[in-house]
Motif scaffolding. Structure first.
Motif, PDB file in Angstrom:
ATOM      1  N   GLY A 419       0.867   2.676  10.171  1.00  0.00           N
ATOM      2  CA  GLY A 419       0.677   1.362   9.556  1.00  0.00           C
ATOM      3  C   GLY A 419      -0.417   1.375   8.505  1.00  0.00           C
ATOM      4  O   GLY A 419      -0.271   0.765   7.427  1.00  0.00           O
ATOM      5  N   GLU A 422       0.678   2.831   5.180  1.00  0.00           N
ATOM      6  CA  GLU A 422       1.571   1.973   4.407  1.00  0.00           C
ATOM      7  C   GLU A 422       0.829   0.831   3.706  1.00  0.00           C
ATOM      8  O   GLU A 422       1.418   0.102   2.912  1.00  0.00           O
ATOM      9  CB  GLU A 422       2.657   1.390   5.313  1.00  0.00           C
ATOM     10  CG  GLU A 422       3.583   2.433   5.917  1.00  0.00           C
ATOM     11  CD  GLU A 422       4.518   1.840   6.965  1.00  0.00           C
ATOM     12  OE1 GLU A 422       4.318   0.645   7.316  1.00  0.00           O
ATOM     13  OE2 GLU A 422       5.423   2.548   7.436  1.00  0.00           O
ATOM     14  N   LYS A 548      -0.695  -5.334   2.847  1.00  0.00           N
ATOM     15  CA  LYS A 548      -0.077  -5.165   1.534  1.00  0.00           C
ATOM     16  C   LYS A 548      -0.592  -6.239   0.572  1.00  0.00           C
ATOM     17  O   LYS A 548      -1.228  -7.217   0.990  1.00  0.00           O
ATOM     18  CB  LYS A 548       1.441  -5.220   1.663  1.00  0.00           C
ATOM     19  CG  LYS A 548       2.036  -4.036   2.430  1.00  0.00           C
ATOM     20  CD  LYS A 548       3.535  -4.068   2.423  1.00  0.00           C
ATOM     21  CE  LYS A 548       4.111  -2.831   3.113  1.00  0.00           C
ATOM     22  NZ  LYS A 548       3.793  -1.583   2.376  1.00  0.00           N
ATOM     23  N   THR A 554      -0.144  -4.604   8.119  1.00  0.00           N
ATOM     24  CA  THR A 554       0.542  -3.373   8.513  1.00  0.00           C
ATOM     25  C   THR A 554      -0.077  -2.725   9.747  1.00  0.00           C
ATOM     26  O   THR A 554       0.633  -2.043  10.487  1.00  0.00           O
ATOM     27  CB  THR A 554       0.530  -2.365   7.360  1.00  0.00           C
ATOM     28  OG1 THR A 554      -0.832  -2.032   7.025  1.00  0.00           O
ATOM     29  CG2 THR A 554       1.231  -2.927   6.127  1.00  0.00           C
ATOM     30  N   GLY A 588       1.837  -5.620  12.595  1.00  0.00           N
ATOM     31  CA  GLY A 588       2.518  -4.382  12.252  1.00  0.00           C
ATOM     32  C   GLY A 588       2.340  -3.383  13.375  1.00  0.00           C
ATOM     33  O   GLY A 588       3.269  -3.085  14.128  1.00  0.00           O
TER      34      GLY A 588
END
Length: 846
Positions: A419, A422, A548, A554, A588
């Motif tokens: 996570g 990302e 993000k 995430t 996430g």
């Protein structure tokens, strides 16, 4: 100087219209009105909580009569501060005096009930008297204001709001209380008042004063005629206290500084504790800090003089209980939670934290015991002892931890490393620090222990956990559990503080009664309760979060330190509660490291939403941090990360329930798009734009709560006259448990009720650890539900037994069977009219 001496002065007063006398050895000069009412009369309405005039639980109405003008003057007073010796020939009115179960209730009491302005009820008598006092003052004959419309008082809405400004309520909230006050005001708009039982919030049910309990000024006599006659008959007979006048009751009445000096020069106060009194309270002092033999009333003298002398409290001590008094076979235990751990009652041989019990003073009265305990001198030695561990940082440094059992430990979700990889943005060093919080129930921890035959004992305890309290007392005394009976009638506010923290008080009381073979009553003053109770868990949180650019989370990692205090108590449950609440957002992936720290402070315990409050706060702090980094609207970030049903299932498992019941997203959208929310948010923004130092705020915070049902017993019994008695394992702490159980009983037996009278025939009685075995504990927001279900199952069993008899009566008479006839016939046929059930026993493991 030669001074005259009077015989002991008799204090004569009326209490709710009944003549009372106090004199000589019956009353100490330091006795307050509250102590007199609760120990020398049947009055129990006024309560003690803070003991220093700050909470209003002790408020009464005091009335004085002037025979020269034939006028009565009324005023409200804190009876915990008012000295009895200042009230001769006064009238005292308490909540019982304006209305009660025998004579009917006053409109003040009825409206407080109808506006749902009472929960645990501990503060309600004081509220009643504050409101009643305001009404008496406003509706005094000869008042300049015009006569109010029928059913109202001259009281204004503004005055109504101020009427209870000196009263605290911990559980109800002030809106319904103020609404009940305003309902008497002549300038009130009844449509503005909140939810009540007098009219519905519907277009076809108008608010009308005629629907309220009828109020009539002057319906309660605040000063009885017999006391007026007694005062008039004594005019000229009661001598004024002269300059050198003293009396055997400990009160002195100098009229000038010279007379005061002469009084002291007379050497009458040698080796005696003296207090200067101005009117009803000590000069510059609210509550009594010590015992005094003599009081000098200086109402007519502007200067004040305080003389300190040794306390007399030690003379009133019966004994001091310590760890040495624990019976053979018993153990030093003050509280325990099954499978989690125990806490000692006494600090023996080492005192492990500030506030730990060293000894228990037993005296003739609670006041003497308090004051004697203050004189105790305890010598502590730190030789060969390590420095105390007081903080989370200290505990981590010394590896001082409690273990969280695997079955209570929360589980991580997803792959944190993946996570974070990302994420477009990362916060790697966020921190949240949460301090402790006291319960602040109005009724502090209290107990009454009464020894019985065969080494048995009955303990009346204000506790949310009668079963645990029973077990711990038995372990302390070294007797079988069946020798200990714990009864809880009701609790004056709990909030978790009466779950585990009431147990040491019940144990101390039981140990003293068991040793002395006589009843012992004990309650903690507010200061002592605050020291011992522990409260909410302090926490230190460090977090790393990835997200993000659009605000989608995430991954989250939380390093959580919890200050549990000296014993486990319920602390091992806290991590599960915290992360259950924190998981309200889709992080996430979620990972964590929890340290449950053992420190040398009073053990922390469950407190209203234990863990859930902290977990939600931590989650919101992180969300706001993310929104700040992105310069985004916080609600937009919240909305972005609310669970879909799939992610909800990933985070909560079976507790997620069915997809059709998941409504959090819809509720959030409905609220944030509502015109009222938007207009308030805009108003906040306008205000903050024009105000440099003062700011306003508005927030929309989602919450999830993982409901856990617990097994719970219930029993319904029908007596020969058709009245019904109900027992449940839950305890009434102000949540309306008994009301709900009563309604459920009437509902469950409705099939047998041809007359529609059952609701008034039901009585729910106290929790009793021997009568209702395996009663469990009250908490977790589900006690009412499981108790009602147990009662419903019990009622179903009774319906099954009684239905054939009902059908037989109706077949013979051709008419519906009256309830009384049904029960009479069932009694003649020896039908078992008691049924019990254990809802969920063996069924609620998931």
């Amino acid at each position: 100087m030669e001074m005259g001496k009077e015989t002991a002065r008799v204090v004569v007063l009326a209490v709710n219209g009944v003549r009372r006398e106090a004199a000589g050895a019956d009353v100490h000069p330091s006795m307050t009105l509250l102590e007199f009412l609760r120990t020398k009369t049947p009055v129990r309405g006024p309560k003690i909580s803070c003991g220093e005039g700050g909470c209003g639980a002790c408020v009464v109405l005091i009335s004085k009569y002037d025979p020269a003008t034939d006028e009565v003057t009324e005023f409200s007073a804190n009876s915990c501060l008012t000295l009895l010796g200042t009230l001769s020939h006064c009238s005292v009115t308490t909540s019982e005096g304006i209305g009660n179960t025998r004579d009917g209730y006053h409109p003040v009491q009825q409206r407080l009930s109808g506006f749902h302005a009472s929960q645990c009820g501990f503060c309600t008598p004081g509220m009643c008297m504050s409101i009643f006092s305001a009404l008496v003052k406003a509706d005094k004959p000869g008042h300049a204001a015009p006569a109010p419309p029928a059913g109202f008082s001259r009281l204004t809405c503004s005055e109504a709001e101020h009427a209870v400004s000196g009263n605290l309520c911990r559980c109800t909230g002030y809106r319904p209380i103020v609404d009940a006050c305003k309902s008497f005001a002549a300038d009130v708009d009844l449509e503005d008042l909140g939810l009540n039982s007098f009219w519905k919030k519907a277009a076809d049910d108008r608010a009308d004063v005629g629907k309220l309990p009828q109020y009539s000024a002057g319906s309660v006599c605040t000063f009885p005629e017999f006391l007026k006659a007694e005062i008039k008959s004594n005019i000229g007979k009661l001598p004024e206290h002269s300059a050198g006048s003293v009396s055997d009751d400990g009160w002195y009445y100098p009229r000038s500084i010279q007379e005061l000096d002469n009084l002291f020069d007379a050497n009458w106060f040698d080796e005696t504790a003296v207090k200067i009194v101005a009117s009803n309270t000590g000069a510059g002092v609210y509550k009594e800090q010590d015992l005094y033999e003599k009081y000098v009333d200086i109402k007519g003298i502007p200067e004040l003089l305080v003389i300190d002398k040794p306390s007399l409290a030690a003379q009133k001590v019966i004994t001091v209980i310590s760890a040495k008094d624990i019976p053979v076979g018993g153990k030093n235990i003050g509280t325990s939670y099954p499978m989690l751990g125990d806490e000692a009652l006494f600090g023996d041989p080492v005192s492990e934290f500030a506030g730990q019990t060293v000894g228990i003073v037993i005296a003739e009265t609670q006041k003497y015991a308090y004051m004697a305990a203050k004189q105790a001198v305890i010598e502590y030695s730190t030789e060969n002892l390590e420095p105390p561990i007081l903080t989370i940082e200290d505990a981590i440094k010394h590896n001082s931890y409690f273990h969280t059992p695997p079955y209570l430990a929360p589980q991580p979700v997803g792959d944190f490393d993946k996570g974070m990889s990302e994420a477009d943005h990362k916060i790697l060093s966020g921190e949240v620090k949460l301090e402790s919080q006291y319960y602040f129930y109005m009724e502090t921890n209290t107990a009454l222990a009464i020894p019985d035959e065969d080494n048995c004992i009955t303990v009346y305890s204000s506790t949310q956990t009668p079963e645990i309290t029973q077990n711990v007392i038995a372990d302390l005394l070294g007797v079988p559990y069946h020798n200990v009976r714990v009864i809880t009638r009701r609790v004056g506010g709990g909030f978790g503080g009466k779950a585990q923290k009431g147990c040491p008080v019940a144990c101390a009381c039981a140990l003293a009664a068991f040793k002395l073979r006589r009843p012992v009553r004990m309650y903690l003053d507010l200061k002592t309760d605050m020291i011992m109770a522990g409260g909410r868990h302090p926490m230190k949180v460090k977090y790393s979060v990835g997200f993000k650019s659009d605000g989608t989370l995430t991954a989250l990692h939380v390093d959580l330190g919890i200050n549990a205090g000296i014993s486990p108590d319920v602390s091992p449950m806290l991590p599960g509660f915290i992360f259950s609440s924190l998981k309200k957002y889709n992080w996430g992936a979620l990972a964590f490291d929890v340290k449950l720290c053992k420190t040398n402070v009073s053990s922390r315990s469950a407190m209203r939403g234990p863990g859930e409050v902290q977990g939600s706060f931590i989650a919101e702090a992180i969300i706001e941090h993310v929104a700040s980094v992105l310069a985004a609207d916080t609600n937009a970030v919240r909305r972005k990360n609310l669970h879909s049903f799939d992610s909800l299932t990933a985070f909560y498992g079976k507790a997620a329930g069915d997809a059709a019941t998941y409504s959090l997203v819809d509720l959030f959208d409905k609220l944030t798009t509502s015109p009222e929310y938007r207009s308030r948010a805009a108003e906040v923004e306008r205000f903050n734009g024009g105000s440099k130092w003062k700011k306003r705020g508005i927030s929309c915070v989602p919450i999830t709560f993982q409901v856990t049902l617990r097994p719970s017993p219930g029993k319904v019994s029908i007596l020969n006259d058709g009245s019904i008695v109900v027992e449940v394992g839950g305890v009434e702490i102000g949540q309306g448990l008994y009301t709900k159980v009563k309604q459920m009983t009437a509902f469950g037996l409705a099939e047998l009720d041809a007359d529609g009278v059952l609701l008034d025939k039901v009585r729910v009685i106290q929790a009793d650890s021997l009568s209702m075995v395996q009663g469990g504990f009250t908490g977790g927001s589900t006690t009412s539900e499981v108790s009602c279900q147990a009662v419903l199952e019990s009622c179903a069993a009774l319906v099954e037994r009684l239905k054939p008899i009902k059908e037989s009566i109706e077949a013979n008479s051709g008419a519906p069977a009256p309830w009384s006839a049904l029960i009479a016939q069932a009694t003649m046929e020896s039908v078992n009219l008691t049924a019990d059930a254990a809802y969920g026993r063996g069924q609620l493991h998931d």
